[in-house]
Motif scaffolding. Structure first.
Motif, PDB file in Angstrom:
ATOM      1  N   HIS A  85       8.614  49.744  18.344  1.00 17.11           N
ATOM      2  CA  HIS A  85       8.982  49.765  16.923  1.00 17.11           C
ATOM      3  C   HIS A  85       8.409  48.613  16.178  1.00 17.11           C
ATOM      4  O   HIS A  85       8.398  47.445  16.795  1.00 17.11           O
ATOM      5  CB  HIS A  85      10.601  49.584  16.822  1.00 17.11           C
ATOM      6  N   HIS A 109       8.308  46.285  13.262  1.00 16.73           N
ATOM      7  CA  HIS A 109       9.505  45.730  12.784  1.00 16.73           C
ATOM      8  C   HIS A 109       9.063  45.302  11.298  1.00 16.73           C
ATOM      9  O   HIS A 109       8.190  44.487  11.181  1.00 16.73           O
ATOM     10  CB  HIS A 109      10.158  44.814  13.446  1.00 16.73           C
ATOM     11  N   TRP A 148       6.707  42.256  13.329  1.00 18.76           N
ATOM     12  CA  TRP A 148       6.596  41.915  14.747  1.00 18.76           C
ATOM     13  C   TRP A 148       6.976  43.464  15.507  1.00 18.76           C
ATOM     14  O   TRP A 148       7.337  44.302  14.844  1.00 18.76           O
ATOM     15  CB  TRP A 148       7.687  41.076  15.153  1.00 18.76           C
ATOM     16  N   HIS A 198       8.681  45.439  19.070  1.00 10.99           N
ATOM     17  CA  HIS A 198       9.577  45.278  20.224  1.00 10.99           C
ATOM     18  C   HIS A 198      10.055  46.900  20.524  1.00 10.99           C
ATOM     19  O   HIS A 198       9.807  47.659  19.897  1.00 10.99           O
ATOM     20  CB  HIS A 198      10.711  44.294  19.823  1.00 10.99           C
ATOM     21  N   HIS A 256      12.761  49.970  21.152  1.00 12.26           N
ATOM     22  CA  HIS A 256      13.966  50.233  20.605  1.00 12.26           C
ATOM     23  C   HIS A 256      15.006  51.031  21.402  1.00 12.26           C
ATOM     24  O   HIS A 256      15.220  52.036  21.232  1.00 12.26           O
ATOM     25  CB  HIS A 256      13.533  51.243  19.155  1.00 12.26           C
ATOM     26  N   HIS A 277      19.300  45.459   9.352  1.00 15.82           N
ATOM     27  CA  HIS A 277      17.999  45.877   9.189  1.00 15.82           C
ATOM     28  C   HIS A 277      17.689  47.321   8.824  1.00 15.82           C
ATOM     29  O   HIS A 277      18.396  48.180   9.350  1.00 15.82           O
ATOM     30  CB  HIS A 277      17.147  45.716  10.398  1.00 15.82           C
ATOM     31  N   HIS A 332      15.041  50.087   8.391  1.00 21.21           N
ATOM     32  CA  HIS A 332      13.637  50.379   8.721  1.00 21.21           C
ATOM     33  C   HIS A 332      12.959  51.010   7.563  1.00 21.21           C
ATOM     34  O   HIS A 332      13.264  51.699   6.860  1.00 21.21           O
ATOM     35  CB  HIS A 332      13.761  51.496   9.895  1.00 21.21           C
ATOM     36  N   HIS A 390      20.296  49.080  11.078  1.00 21.80           N
ATOM     37  CA  HIS A 390      21.423  48.780  12.223  1.00 21.80           C
ATOM     38  C   HIS A 390      21.557  47.217  12.198  1.00 21.80           C
ATOM     39  O   HIS A 390      20.760  46.402  11.565  1.00 21.80           O
ATOM     40  CB  HIS A 390      20.822  49.131  13.690  1.00 21.80           C
ATOM     41  N   HIS A 398      20.861  43.763  13.684  1.00 25.89           N
ATOM     42  CA  HIS A 398      19.727  43.421  14.778  1.00 25.89           C
ATOM     43  C   HIS A 398      20.299  42.525  15.884  1.00 25.89           C
ATOM     44  O   HIS A 398      19.490  41.875  16.478  1.00 25.89           O
ATOM     45  CB  HIS A 398      18.722  42.699  13.984  1.00 25.89           C
TER      46      HIS A 398
HETATM   47 CU1  C2O Z   1      13.516  45.159  14.980  1.00 33.52          CU
HETATM   48 CU2  C2O Z   1      15.523  48.630  14.463  1.00 33.52          CU
HETATM   49  O1  C2O Z   1      14.702  46.684  14.813  1.00 33.52           O
END
Ligand code: C2O
Ligand code: CU
Length: 748
Positions: free
Chosen positions: A306, A308, A346, A348, A350, A649, A651, A697, A699
């Protein structure tokens, strides 16, 4: 006027069609026990609803506005005695108790009070109230006699700092755990500020629950990264430090996740790395560029990436089950990245982020602005990721195999990290100014950062500049949030990089400012000016009408922890945080230790709940259009079973915080993650620019695992599209489905 619309029918309604008959049956059963259901007599003529029908009121049709919405939900906290929170009655209630509690809720509302928590037992007539107290006082008294230090002092609370105390029958009171909270129990541990009477009451509840549950709970199975590799696999390489890589528009970059070993604080931990680095490569790109990333999953579990904060095409957002299948071990996937906004972003996984991100899968993207004057002149730029790890005996504490552990508060580490290392150090020349891009990649820990007295100016947030720059003493950064600060190292001396949690500041590392060889840097005079961002000021002026508008969505942040037992006293008074304005009521450390650790995301239910419909988490379904502005009001309920801060957060879109508890936001900037502290109400404006299905969501990684998320749909703009904004991104087809990618299924 842009508007928010919602889709129908709601999944919640469907769920309710199935549940309602069961609840009715439960209610009738209670009535059949000889407890006479009566109508809402005490509430007077304006009592809107006859009590026996309360249970049949479908949540999906509740308005969230008040007494019309009182429902009895016997499925919530089913093992507790009858009580209510706000407008929901729960627990083991007789029809008469439902009646009494509903009457009390109506009375409180009529008198202008908040309904809060009502406990049926407390409303009983005298004589009925002090019913059975089956626990034997002897057990506790015997423990006290054995240790005169622990002798009880009447009804006084246990002294802070005392060690755990054995209450017999395997029940322990730990006065140091959650010492600022009222008395409660999790599992076999009693904690908080307990009187002797509360200890007796809760121990009885624990024993009663044990008797009804029959078996004792089995401990959680734990895993480490790499556990699923074949036993004869070669040892994973030691992860190297992060390296910067400049990507050119149009190129395809390979990003490989693989098993690694991570040297931290003298230990070598099983871990994961992107391209052999922890954190992963620092991707340097230019605003407006497009880059393809070929992700190669070579770890032993399914993953995705993902990106971010990027407003990119939905198919590249990396959410398994929503925008793509989970990429199984040895699978690949192509992501098409676009960089609409300057600043720090960034990446990461998911999927089981509580394990995968914590174990090293995290990297940053620095997007250089198109406008060369976007940032002020500085002498240097640094990118710092702030993180922590929970180490024990030279390893990370195991991760829940089938569900996340540490589900209540999240996994607070005991080893703080900057850029994946335990000691951060840099050299500068005194008089120099450094622009520092910060991101918090910890599972739950908020950081409060300063540079040991060096003047610091906040110039940017999640997506680029703040509207008005300002000098700050320290900076609070919740997980996933970014901040851009400029720091002036005026004196020739060491400056510690400090984090201040609940107690004394701790040093994350140090910056050594050497005596200047030249005079002060030219950047120093720019540091003395506070700039105002023109475009954001204009955008905010255009959006000003939304300040006054009623929210389109009101969402409650709350939790259900069925294993949590409250004493009557606690239940009656709610479970408030120690109110410490200096700390913003933030939980800086895990003060529940063993209890939090043993809590599983299977049984702790963190919730985002629509205040009007009662729909929760995945039941929420909203549909918007490109061009809409949606005003969202987040309420972090302070009377939930465990009030704590949540970084929420969104998206794929940007948002502005309009106000906190009614106070206009001081330094607004475009953001994607908003910290909401306990009891706080935050108004934000979500700007919809990219079509697709997007996640919202918390975080805190363990809170995602326990379900604290929902998604919303953004449809392409209507026939009559709004005038194009400079950085609007149009919709795009899913990226090519690369050959090794298998359908979603991870067993988690
Ligand atoms: Cu950094 Cu859905 O997240
Ligand atoms: Cu949360």
């Amino acid at each position: 006027m842009p508007s928010a619309s919602r889709s129908a029918p709601r999944p919640a309604a469907l769920v309710w069609l199935v549940l309602a008959p069961l609840l009715l049956a439960a209610c009738q059963e209670a009535a059949g026990l000889g407890l006479s259901p009566t109508t809402g007599s005490a509430a007077g003529e304006d009592a809107p609803t006859a009590v026996p029908s309360l249970a049949a009121v479908p949540r999906a049709s509740r308005s969230g506005q008040g007494v019309d919405d009182i429902v009895y939900d016997p499925g919530q906290m089913a093992e507790l005695p009858c009580h209510s929170m706000d407008f929901t009655i729960m627990g083991r209630c007789t029809a008469a108790e439902v009646e009494r509690v509903a009457t009390e809720i109506r009375r409180r509302v009529a008198e202008g009070e908040l309904p809060g928590i009502v406990e049926a037992g407390k409303l009983a007539e005298d004589g009925e109230a002090a019913a059975a107290d089956p626990v034997s006082i002897e057990t506790i008294a015997a423990g006290d006699a054995a240790d005169p230090e622990r002798s009880t002092t009447g009804d006084g609370a246990a002294e802070a700092g005392a060690g755990p105390r054995d209450l017999g029958d395997g029940v322990v009171f730990d006065p140091a755990a959650m010492a600022s909270f009222p008395c409660h129990a999790m599992g076999d541990t009693l904690m908080g500020r307990c009187t002797e009477a509360e200890l007796r009451e809760l121990k009885a509840q624990v024993l009663e629950r044990r008797a009804t549950a029959g078996a004792t709970a089995t401990p959680m199975a734990l895993v480490q990264p790499g556990d699923l590799l074949p036993p004869d696999a070669a040892p994973a390489p030691i992860a190297g430090p992060q390296q910067a890589v400049a990507l050119r528009s149009g190129e395809t970059y390979r990003l490989r996740a693989s098993p690694a070993r991570w040297r931290v604080a003298g230990a070598t931990l099983p871990a994961y790395a992107y391209n052999g680095q922890i954190p992963g490569p620092l991707l340097k790109v230019r605003q407006g560029d497009e880059v393809d990333v070929r992700f190669e999953n070579r770890i032993d579990r399914s993953s995705t990436v993902h990106w971010h904060g990027l407003r990119l095409a939905n198919g590249s957002d990396g959410v398994p089950g929503l925008t793509q299948p989970a990429i199984q071990p040895d699978g690949d996937w192509i992501y098409r990245l676009r960089f609409a906004d300057p600043g720090l972003y960034w990446y990461h996984p998911h999927l089981r982020d509580d394990l995968q991100q914590d174990a090293g899968l995290q990297g940053v993207i620095l997007v250089e602005p198109q406008d060369p004057a976007y940032w002020s002149p500085v002498d240097e730029e640094w990118v710092l990721t702030l993180d922590d790890l929970l180490l024990e005996g030279g390893r990370a504490v195991g991760y829940g195999r089938d569900a996340a552990n540490f589900a209540i508060m999240g996994r607070f580490g005991n080893q703080l990290l900057v850029n994946g290392r335990e000691r951060f150090s840099r050299l500068v020349e005194s008089g120099q100014v450094v622009r520092v891009f910060l991101v918090n990649t910890a599972n739950v820990r908020p950081f409060r950062i300063s540079f040991d007295g060096a003047p610091m100016k906040l110039v940017g947030g999640d997506l680029g500049r703040v509207r008005v720059e300002r000098y700050v003493d320290e900076l609070i950064l919740a997980p996933a949030e970014r901040a851009v600060v400029e720091v002036a190292f005026d004196e020739a001396r060491p400056y510690r990089l400090l984090h201040r949690g609940a107690s004394e500041p701790v040093a994350l590392g140090q910056v050594l400012a050497l005596p200047a060889r030249r005079g002060p840097s030219p950047a120093r005079s720019a540091f003395d000016r506070l700039r105002v961002d023109g475009p954001i000021s204009r955008e905010m002026a255009e959006l000003a009408p939304f300040r006054e508008r009623a929210p389109d969505l009101e969402l409650d942040l709350t939790v259900s922890i069925p294993d949590l037992l409250l004493s009557r006293e606690t239940a009656a008074n709610g479970d408030p945080h120690a109110d410490d304005p200096a700390h913003g009521r933030i939980e800086w450390e895990d003060d529940m230790l063993a209890v939090n650790r043993a809590s599983s995301s299977d049984t702790v239910h963190w919730m985002i709940r629509d205040r009007r419909t009662g729909a929760v988490n995945h039941e929420l379904a909203y549909t918007f259009r490109v061009g809409d502005h949606v005003k969202v009001r987040l309420h972090n309920l302070s009377d939930s079973q465990h009030p704590m801060q949540h970084p929420i957060h969104f998206h794929g879109q940007r948002l502005l915080v309009l106000s906190r508890d009614g106070q206009p936001e001081r330094a607004p900037s475009w953001k994607d993650t908003v910290l909401v502290t306990p009891g706080e109400t935050v108004d934000l404006l979500l700007e919809l620019t990219v079509p697709g299905a997007w996640m919202v969501h918390c975080h805190i990684l363990e809170h995602i695992e326990s379900g604290m998320m929902f998604s919303f749909q953004v449809l392409p703009a209507a026939e009559d599209p709004p005038p194009p904004l400079p950085d609007v991104i149009d919709s795009e087809a899913l990226p090519p489905h690369a050959d090794g990618a298998a359908p979603a299924s991870d067993g988690h």
